[in-house]
Design a protein around this motif. Structure first.
Motif, PDB file in Angstrom:
ATOM      1  N   ILE A  82       0.862  -1.180   0.000  1.00  0.00           N
ATOM      2  CA  ILE A  82       0.000   0.000   0.000  1.00  0.00           C
ATOM      3  C   ILE A  82       0.896   1.228   0.000  1.00  0.00           C
ATOM      4  O   ILE A  82       1.908   1.254   0.727  1.00  0.00           O
ATOM      5  CB  ILE A  82      -0.910   0.058   1.259  1.00  0.00           C
ATOM      6  N   TRP A  83       0.579   2.204  -0.833  1.00  0.00           N
ATOM      7  CA  TRP A  83       1.345   3.445  -0.805  1.00  0.00           C
ATOM      8  C   TRP A  83       0.409   4.643  -1.002  1.00  0.00           C
ATOM      9  O   TRP A  83      -0.635   4.531  -1.644  1.00  0.00           O
ATOM     10  CB  TRP A  83       2.459   3.445  -1.852  1.00  0.00           C
ATOM     11  N   THR A  84       0.787   5.745  -0.388  1.00  0.00           N
ATOM     12  CA  THR A  84       0.049   6.995  -0.557  1.00  0.00           C
ATOM     13  C   THR A  84       1.034   8.086  -0.932  1.00  0.00           C
ATOM     14  O   THR A  84       2.192   8.069  -0.480  1.00  0.00           O
ATOM     15  CB  THR A  84      -0.701   7.404   0.722  1.00  0.00           C
ATOM     16  N   GLU A  85       0.574   9.024  -1.767  1.00  0.00           N
ATOM     17  CA  GLU A  85       1.421  10.133  -2.205  1.00  0.00           C
ATOM     18  C   GLU A  85       0.577  11.402  -2.205  1.00  0.00           C
ATOM     19  O   GLU A  85      -0.485  11.453  -2.851  1.00  0.00           O
ATOM     20  CB  GLU A  85       1.973   9.864  -3.611  1.00  0.00           C
ATOM     21  N   ASN A  86       1.034  12.388  -1.481  1.00  0.00           N
ATOM     22  CA  ASN A  86       0.287  13.644  -1.357  1.00  0.00           C
ATOM     23  C   ASN A  86       1.126  14.801  -1.885  1.00  0.00           C
ATOM     24  O   ASN A  86       2.096  15.215  -1.267  1.00  0.00           O
ATOM     25  CB  ASN A  86      -0.107  13.891   0.102  1.00  0.00           C
ATOM     26  N   ARG A  87       0.733  15.303  -3.080  1.00  0.00           N
ATOM     27  CA  ARG A  87       1.397  16.447  -3.693  1.00  0.00           C
ATOM     28  C   ARG A  87       0.398  17.591  -3.832  1.00  0.00           C
ATOM     29  O   ARG A  87      -0.808  17.356  -3.774  1.00  0.00           O
ATOM     30  CB  ARG A  87       1.942  16.062  -5.079  1.00  0.00           C
ATOM     31  N   PRO A  88       0.871  18.830  -4.015  1.00  0.00           N
ATOM     32  CA  PRO A  88      -0.061  19.955  -4.174  1.00  0.00           C
ATOM     33  C   PRO A  88      -1.065  19.700  -5.301  1.00  0.00           C
ATOM     34  O   PRO A  88      -0.692  19.474  -6.455  1.00  0.00           O
ATOM     35  CB  PRO A  88       0.870  21.132  -4.512  1.00  0.00           C
ATOM     36  N   GLY A  89      -2.340  19.685  -4.961  1.00  0.00           N
ATOM     37  CA  GLY A  89      -3.407  19.502  -5.954  1.00  0.00           C
ATOM     38  C   GLY A  89      -3.695  18.064  -6.332  1.00  0.00           C
ATOM     39  O   GLY A  89      -4.626  17.800  -7.107  1.00  0.00           O
ATOM     40  N   ARG A  90      -2.935  17.103  -5.803  1.00  0.00           N
ATOM     41  CA  ARG A  90      -3.127  15.696  -6.208  1.00  0.00           C
ATOM     42  C   ARG A  90      -2.778  14.763  -5.051  1.00  0.00           C
ATOM     43  O   ARG A  90      -1.722  14.888  -4.433  1.00  0.00           O
ATOM     44  CB  ARG A  90      -2.241  15.382  -7.407  1.00  0.00           C
ATOM     45  N   PHE A  91      -3.696  13.817  -4.757  1.00  0.00           N
ATOM     46  CA  PHE A  91      -3.433  12.752  -3.773  1.00  0.00           C
ATOM     47  C   PHE A  91      -3.702  11.414  -4.441  1.00  0.00           C
ATOM     48  O   PHE A  91      -4.686  11.239  -5.163  1.00  0.00           O
ATOM     49  CB  PHE A  91      -4.335  12.913  -2.550  1.00  0.00           C
TER      50      PHE A  91
END
Length: 407
Positions: A323-332
């Motif tokens: 499982i992985w999560t990635e949180n960038r400005p404007g996009r998750f």
């Protein structure tokens, strides 16, 4: 030269003509005027004899007429006067009236004389004006009727749109009712099938537990207690799926955005579902980017639980579920990858439809609603779900969201 008969004929024509006749010399002075013209203008013959022809023209046109007269003298030819213009003459009393004038010339030893034939067209102008007024009145009437008809058409169109909207709403309501009835029918059909196995397990386990009375049989009792817990959880999952779909169909799911620590949130969800793992299955969770996320934590939890539950069911023992999560400005983004049985290309086209189950999962219990719920929850939060899979090599689901900053 005219003979006697010719002179008599001209005199009769000149004196008894029913239109005005005027003759001027090369200087534009009046030398002859017939009785009809004198009556038209209200003059005696002696009052006009020797006067410039401009005496019979309204003063505002007189100066311009002198120039027109000189031009005609240089290039004389018989023609109507003032083609394309409205011409007016002036009586002795100063009143004006519309006229038509035709010009002709007569060359003599004393010079070139101009003959003008003058027709009073007042009656014709009155008729034309009356016709114009009638046309204007008719056009006004037509415009009023057109406006009235346009308003009526607009009202009818508005009523038709209201009818169309109501008809569409009614059709949508009927379609919703049909879908809900179908959902209920499918629920009854599936419940009778899916509930049978866990209920049978619960009943048989309870019966066997009652047979284990001695202390040394505690491990057997615990084994059956775990089977009961697992079966009850299965029944709960089935009921939750149907309740979620029912709320989605009725539009009762509300998105409640808030800011939270997504890394801690996902870690807690992974820990919560740990008990459902098969033998020696394990989770590998990684997060990158900002740990703080602005989204609906409750709907996100449902999505993750569904994806992890599927990964557990369709992966073998000893499997690692990533499982992985990635949180960038404007996009998750959140991704779940398993090494299970995979999904065929044909089945991937129908993956998010209600009640759809792949051809290779007939032996594994499920409602066929989980991925449908995941896709609908993702849509509610401005997200989308994609799938990459190959049979017997595993499946990867990625859910991506367009995110906003908290207000």
């Amino acid at each position: 030269m005219l003979n006697d008969n010719g002179n008599i004929g001209f005199e009769v024509l000149f004196n008894h003509a029913t239109l005005g006749i005027l003759v001027t010399d090369p200087e534009g002075r009046i030398v002859l005027a017939n009785p009809f013209l004198l009556k038209q203008f209200g003059y005696a013959h002696s009052e006009l004899l020797g006067e410039k022809v401009e005496k019979l023209i309204p003063r505002r046109f007189a100066e311009r007429h002198v120039q027109h007269r000189h031009n005609f003298s240089r290039h004389p030819h018989s023609r109507p006067m003032g083609i394309g213009f409205d011409l007016y003459a002036m009586r002795k009393d100063g009143t004006e009236f519309p006229v038509e004038i035709s010009l002709g010339t007569n060359e003599t030893k004393d010079g070139q004389y101009v003959v003008a034939f003058v027709s009073d067209i007042s009656l014709r102008k009155e008729s034309e004006n009356a016709l114009k007024e009638l046309n204007a009145a008719l056009e006004q009437k037509v415009a009023e009727r057109t406006e009235s008809l346009s308003e009526m058409v607009a009202r009818l169109n508005a009523q038709m749109k209201e009818i169309e909207i109501k008809d569409k709403e009614l059709r949508n309501a009927l379609q919703k009712e049909k879908e809900l009835n179908e959902l209920k029918s499918r629920f009854v059909s599936m419940a009778s099938h899916e509930f049978r196995t866990p209920l049978s397990t619960v009943l048989s386990s309870i019966f066997l537990i009652s047979k284990y009375e001695s202390t040394d049989e505690q491990p057997k009792r615990e084994k059956h207690i775990q089977r009961i817990v697992s079966s009850v959880n299965m029944l709960t999952d089935i009921l939750n799926d149907f309740l979620s779909v029912g709320k989605i169909e009725e539009g009762k799911i509300q998105v409640r955005l808030s800011e939270f620590n997504v890394e801690n949130h996902v870690s807690a969800i992974v820990h919560e579902i740990t008990e459902l793992r098969k033998k020696k299955q394990d989770f590998d969770y990684q997060h990158t980017g900002d740990p703080m996320l602005y989204l609906d934590p409750g709907l996100l939890k449902h999505i993750i639980l569904n994806l992890l539950s599927n990964a557990i069911k369709f992966s073998p023992e000893y499997a690692i579920i990533k499982i992985w999560t990635e949180n960038r400005p404007g996009r998750f983004m959140i991704g779940v990858r398993d090494t299970g049985i995979g999904i065929s290309k044909e089945d991937q086209q129908h993956l998010f439809e209600r009640f759809f189950r792949g051809a290779n999962v007939s032996e594994i219990q499920g409602t066929g609603l989980g991925l449908h719920i995941v896709s609908k929850y993702a849509e509610l939060m401005n997200g989308e779900v994609t799938c990459e899979s190959e049979e017997n090599k595993g499946t990867t689901f990625i859910v991506s969201f367009k995110t906003e900053q908290p207000i």
